[in-house]
Motif scaffolding. Structure first.
Motif, PDB file in Angstrom:
ATOM      1  N   ILE A  65      13.544  14.841  29.416  1.00  0.00           N
ATOM      2  CA  ILE A  65      14.502  14.122  28.577  1.00  0.00           C
ATOM      3  C   ILE A  65      15.524  15.118  28.048  1.00  0.00           C
ATOM      4  CG2 ILE A  65      14.762  12.952  26.345  1.00  0.00           C
ATOM      5  CD1 ILE A  65      12.028  11.610  27.073  1.00  0.00           C
ATOM      6  N   THR A  66      16.795  14.807  28.257  1.00  0.00           N
ATOM      7  CA  THR A  66      17.860  15.695  27.792  1.00  0.00           C
ATOM      8  C   THR A  66      18.789  14.904  26.881  1.00  0.00           C
ATOM      9  OG1 THR A  66      17.740  16.671  30.000  1.00  0.00           O
ATOM     10  CG2 THR A  66      19.523  17.430  28.583  1.00  0.00           C
ATOM     11  N   ILE A  67      18.929  15.378  25.665  1.00  0.00           N
ATOM     12  CA  ILE A  67      19.825  14.728  24.709  1.00  0.00           C
ATOM     13  C   ILE A  67      20.863  15.767  24.298  1.00  0.00           C
ATOM     14  CG2 ILE A  67      20.031  13.636  22.434  1.00  0.00           C
ATOM     15  CD1 ILE A  67      17.007  12.865  22.758  1.00  0.00           C
ATOM     16  N   ASN A  68      22.141  15.445  24.545  1.00  0.00           N
ATOM     17  CA  ASN A  68      23.208  16.390  24.224  1.00  0.00           C
ATOM     18  C   ASN A  68      22.922  17.777  24.813  1.00  0.00           C
ATOM     19  OD1 ASN A  68      25.643  16.001  23.104  1.00  0.00           O
ATOM     20  ND2 ASN A  68      24.949  16.001  20.976  1.00  0.00           N
ATOM     21  N   SER A  69      22.507  17.792  26.052  1.00  0.00           N
ATOM     22  CA  SER A  69      22.208  19.015  26.821  1.00  0.00           C
ATOM     23  C   SER A  69      20.976  19.781  26.345  1.00  0.00           C
ATOM     24  CB  SER A  69      23.386  20.002  26.829  1.00  0.00           C
ATOM     25  OG  SER A  69      24.569  19.338  27.063  1.00  0.00           O
ATOM     26  N   LYS A  70      20.207  19.205  25.410  1.00  0.00           N
ATOM     27  CA  LYS A  70      18.989  19.899  24.961  1.00  0.00           C
ATOM     28  C   LYS A  70      17.757  19.068  25.283  1.00  0.00           C
ATOM     29  CE  LYS A  70      21.094  21.885  20.869  1.00  0.00           C
ATOM     30  NZ  LYS A  70      21.988  20.797  20.447  1.00  0.00           N
ATOM     31  N   ASN A  71      16.676  19.761  25.643  1.00  0.00           N
ATOM     32  CA  ASN A  71      15.399  19.087  25.826  1.00  0.00           C
ATOM     33  C   ASN A  71      14.594  19.214  24.533  1.00  0.00           C
ATOM     34  OD1 ASN A  71      12.810  18.304  26.364  1.00  0.00           O
ATOM     35  ND2 ASN A  71      12.680  19.327  28.357  1.00  0.00           N
ATOM     36  N   PRO A  72      14.454  18.086  23.792  1.00  0.00           N
ATOM     37  CA  PRO A  72      13.798  18.185  22.481  1.00  0.00           C
ATOM     38  C   PRO A  72      12.372  18.721  22.577  1.00  0.00           C
ATOM     39  CG  PRO A  72      14.105  15.874  23.124  1.00  0.00           C
ATOM     40  CD  PRO A  72      14.869  16.710  24.097  1.00  0.00           C
ATOM     41  N   TYR A  73      11.737  18.538  23.742  1.00  0.00           N
ATOM     42  CA  TYR A  73      10.353  18.982  23.898  1.00  0.00           C
ATOM     43  C   TYR A  73      10.248  20.490  24.130  1.00  0.00           C
ATOM     44  CZ  TYR A  73       9.256  14.082  23.732  1.00  0.00           C
ATOM     45  OH  TYR A  73       9.137  12.784  23.307  1.00  0.00           O
ATOM     46  N   ASP A  74      11.391  21.149  24.313  1.00  0.00           N
ATOM     47  CA  ASP A  74      11.389  22.612  24.402  1.00  0.00           C
ATOM     48  C   ASP A  74      11.495  23.275  23.024  1.00  0.00           C
ATOM     49  OD1 ASP A  74      11.215  22.594  27.095  1.00  0.00           O
ATOM     50  OD2 ASP A  74      13.344  22.928  27.480  1.00  0.00           O
ATOM     51  N   LEU A  75      11.741  22.485  21.991  1.00  0.00           N
ATOM     52  CA  LEU A  75      11.989  23.057  20.664  1.00  0.00           C
ATOM     53  C   LEU A  75      10.679  23.246  19.899  1.00  0.00           C
ATOM     54  CD1 LEU A  75      14.978  20.725  19.678  1.00  0.00           C
ATOM     55  CD2 LEU A  75      15.098  22.993  20.722  1.00  0.00           C
ATOM     56  N   ASP A  76      10.650  24.224  18.999  1.00  0.00           N
ATOM     57  CA  ASP A  76       9.470  24.352  18.143  1.00  0.00           C
ATOM     58  C   ASP A  76       9.565  23.322  17.010  1.00  0.00           C
ATOM     59  OD1 ASP A  76      10.927  25.352  15.946  1.00  0.00           O
ATOM     60  OD2 ASP A  76      10.696  27.424  16.621  1.00  0.00           O
ATOM     61  N   ASP A  77       8.533  23.201  16.186  1.00  0.00           N
ATOM     62  CA  ASP A  77       8.452  22.122  15.207  1.00  0.00           C
ATOM     63  C   ASP A  77       9.650  22.085  14.246  1.00  0.00           C
ATOM     64  OD1 ASP A  77       6.162  21.357  16.364  1.00  0.00           O
ATOM     65  OD2 ASP A  77       4.816  21.996  14.747  1.00  0.00           O
ATOM     66  N   ASP A  78      10.033  23.260  13.750  1.00  0.00           N
ATOM     67  CA  ASP A  78      11.155  23.320  12.815  1.00  0.00           C
ATOM     68  C   ASP A  78      12.456  22.906  13.486  1.00  0.00           C
ATOM     69  OD1 ASP A  78       9.535  24.136  10.838  1.00  0.00           O
ATOM     70  OD2 ASP A  78      10.160  26.246  10.851  1.00  0.00           O
ATOM     71  N   GLU A  79      12.652  23.466  14.693  1.00  0.00           N
ATOM     72  CA  GLU A  79      13.874  23.136  15.439  1.00  0.00           C
ATOM     73  C   GLU A  79      13.916  21.637  15.766  1.00  0.00           C
ATOM     74  OE1 GLU A  79      14.605  27.225  18.031  1.00  0.00           O
ATOM     75  OE2 GLU A  79      13.217  25.717  18.774  1.00  0.00           O
ATOM     76  N   LEU A  80      12.744  21.102  16.116  1.00  0.00           N
ATOM     77  CA  LEU A  80      12.677  19.685  16.480  1.00  0.00           C
ATOM     78  C   LEU A  80      13.000  18.795  15.282  1.00  0.00           C
ATOM     79  CD1 LEU A  80      12.113  17.470  18.539  1.00  0.00           C
ATOM     80  CD2 LEU A  80       9.694  17.605  17.939  1.00  0.00           C
ATOM     81  N   ALA A  81      12.448  19.141  14.120  1.00  0.00           N
ATOM     82  CA  ALA A  81      12.719  18.348  12.916  1.00  0.00           C
ATOM     83  C   ALA A  81      14.221  18.341  12.635  1.00  0.00           C
ATOM     84  CB  ALA A  81      11.956  18.924  11.735  1.00  0.00           C
ATOM     85  N   LYS A  82      14.837  19.501  12.805  1.00  0.00           N
ATOM     86  CA  LYS A  82      16.272  19.618  12.568  1.00  0.00           C
ATOM     87  C   LYS A  82      17.070  18.837  13.621  1.00  0.00           C
ATOM     88  CE  LYS A  82      19.298  23.126  10.864  1.00  0.00           C
ATOM     89  NZ  LYS A  82      19.861  24.413  11.170  1.00  0.00           N
ATOM     90  N   PHE A  83      16.634  18.976  14.862  1.00  0.00           N
ATOM     91  CA  PHE A  83      17.287  18.279  15.972  1.00  0.00           C
ATOM     92  C   PHE A  83      17.263  16.762  15.735  1.00  0.00           C
ATOM     93  CE2 PHE A  83      16.883  16.086  20.064  1.00  0.00           C
ATOM     94  CZ  PHE A  83      17.987  16.566  20.742  1.00  0.00           C
ATOM     95  N   ARG A  84      16.089  16.269  15.330  1.00  0.00           N
ATOM     96  CA  ARG A  84      15.969  14.821  15.100  1.00  0.00           C
ATOM     97  C   ARG A  84      16.877  14.379  13.973  1.00  0.00           C
ATOM     98  NH1 ARG A  84       9.720  13.048  15.532  1.00  0.00           N
ATOM     99  NH2 ARG A  84      10.629  11.171  14.674  1.00  0.00           N
ATOM    100  N   ARG A  85      16.955  15.191  12.920  1.00  0.00           N
ATOM    101  CA  ARG A  85      17.800  14.806  11.787  1.00  0.00           C
ATOM    102  C   ARG A  85      19.282  14.882  12.148  1.00  0.00           C
ATOM    103  NH1 ARG A  85      14.115  17.570   8.456  1.00  0.00           N
ATOM    104  NH2 ARG A  85      15.495  19.331   8.159  1.00  0.00           N
ATOM    105  N   ASN A  86      19.658  15.864  12.967  1.00  0.00           N
ATOM    106  CA  ASN A  86      21.081  16.032  13.273  1.00  0.00           C
ATOM    107  C   ASN A  86      21.565  15.135  14.403  1.00  0.00           C
ATOM    108  OD1 ASN A  86      21.432  17.952  11.319  1.00  0.00           O
ATOM    109  ND2 ASN A  86      20.949  19.646  12.693  1.00  0.00           N
ATOM    110  N   GLU A  87      20.741  14.987  15.438  1.00  0.00           N
ATOM    111  CA  GLU A  87      21.235  14.332  16.657  1.00  0.00           C
ATOM    112  C   GLU A  87      20.866  12.848  16.735  1.00  0.00           C
ATOM    113  OE1 GLU A  87      23.004  15.888  18.966  1.00  0.00           O
ATOM    114  OE2 GLU A  87      22.689  17.995  18.513  1.00  0.00           O
ATOM    115  N   LEU A  88      19.776  12.464  16.065  1.00  0.00           N
ATOM    116  CA  LEU A  88      19.264  11.112  16.255  1.00  0.00           C
ATOM    117  C   LEU A  88      19.295  10.283  14.976  1.00  0.00           C
ATOM    118  CD1 LEU A  88      16.033  11.976  18.309  1.00  0.00           C
ATOM    119  CD2 LEU A  88      18.307  11.436  19.185  1.00  0.00           C
TER     120      LEU A  88
END
Ligand code: ADP
Ligand code: MG
Length: 253
Positions: A65-88
């Protein structure tokens, strides 16, 4: 063709229990920037699983799964939390508001979690409240407002940080018909004016007819897709026809 905001490659999801259940069997899908797409299909066909894998609520068994050129499943927990808040942004059938907080506090929650400055928060709140027509209820508690208003508040919370992708699972499932119209008009404005891409699951052909494209899932695979032309009424009819063919129409949730 516009840029792709979401790319799904060979997405598979198995639920393990006494027997392994394949809920998604290799789905390929793309959502363009500024596109508004509805996902339909019979009850149990995998719509919610599809959305939850994209929103990272549910981990895929395989696929990318690629969202805005990033694979959210490649992110660590902190990065993922931030990604979800910013992108989704997320909108659910049952609103998912925090009942101990006021409307305003609910809307500001994602910004508070990101430690946004107070004056910036207030500026954004004023903008989004005006856009959604909820200036008058900001100080109320969630039990003091109607279902339609609750969903507006949930939408405000979902868009206040200007996500690139808004994900909605049956956003009109708990609303009366007037509120359904209101909420769908809002989705239309969010898509057109805020330029937010939207992926929305619905069992309601009328609701789906607001989208530019409808994809149909059956037994965990993409079965068909249809595009809206100029005529919304004709699009609605095509959606109804496809649902009838698919089995499990309007009233099967
Ligand atoms: P839909 O949203 O289209 O109604 P879902 O995506 O919720 O369908 O479910 C697809 C299939 O996966 C269903 O058969 C459902 O029973 C099964 N399923 C969903 N979630 C789970 C789970 N956590 N554990 C086991 N099976 C599940
Ligand atoms: Mg569902």
């Amino acid at each position: 063709m516009s840029n792709t905001i979401l790319k799904v490659d060979q997405l598979q999801k198995e639920y393990s229990g006494e027997i392994i259940y394949k809920a998604l069997k290799g789905i390929d899908f793309q959502l363009g920037e500024n596109e508004f797409v509805a996902v339909m299909g019979p009850s149990g066909s995998g719509k919610t699983t599809f959305l939850n894998c994209i929103s990272t609520i549910d981990r895929p068994t395989s696929g990318v799964i690629t969202i805005n050129s990033k694979n959210p499943y490649d992110l660590d927990d902190d990065e993922l939390a931030k990604f979800r808040r910013n992108e989704l942004g997320f909108v659910f059938q049952d609103f998912n508001l925090v009942h101990t907080l006021t409307v305003e506090e609910n809307i500001l929650l994602p910004l508070a979690l990101d430690s946004v400055q107070a004056n910036e928060m207030n500026k954004r709140l004023t903008g989004v409240a005006e856009f959604l027509g909820i200036e008058g209820i900001l100080k109320k508690r969630t039990f003091e407002i109607s279902g339609g208003q609750k969903q507006r508040v949930a939408i405000a919370r979902a868009v206040i940080h200007e996500p690139s992708l808004l994900l909605a699972d049956e956003p009109t499932g708990n609303l009366d018909s007037k509120a359904v119209n209101d909420v769908m008009s809002l989705f239309e404005s969010i898509n057109k004016r805020l330029k937010t891409s939207i992926l929305m699951v619905t069992h309601d052909a009328y609701v789906a007819s607001y989208a530019q494209r409808v994809v149909f899932i059956k037994d965990g695979t993409l079965y068909n897709e249809i595009h809206r032309g100029k005529n919304k009424q004709q699009f609605y009819q095509e959606i109804m026809d496809t649902l009838a063919f698919l089995g499990g129409g309007q009233h099967e949730i």
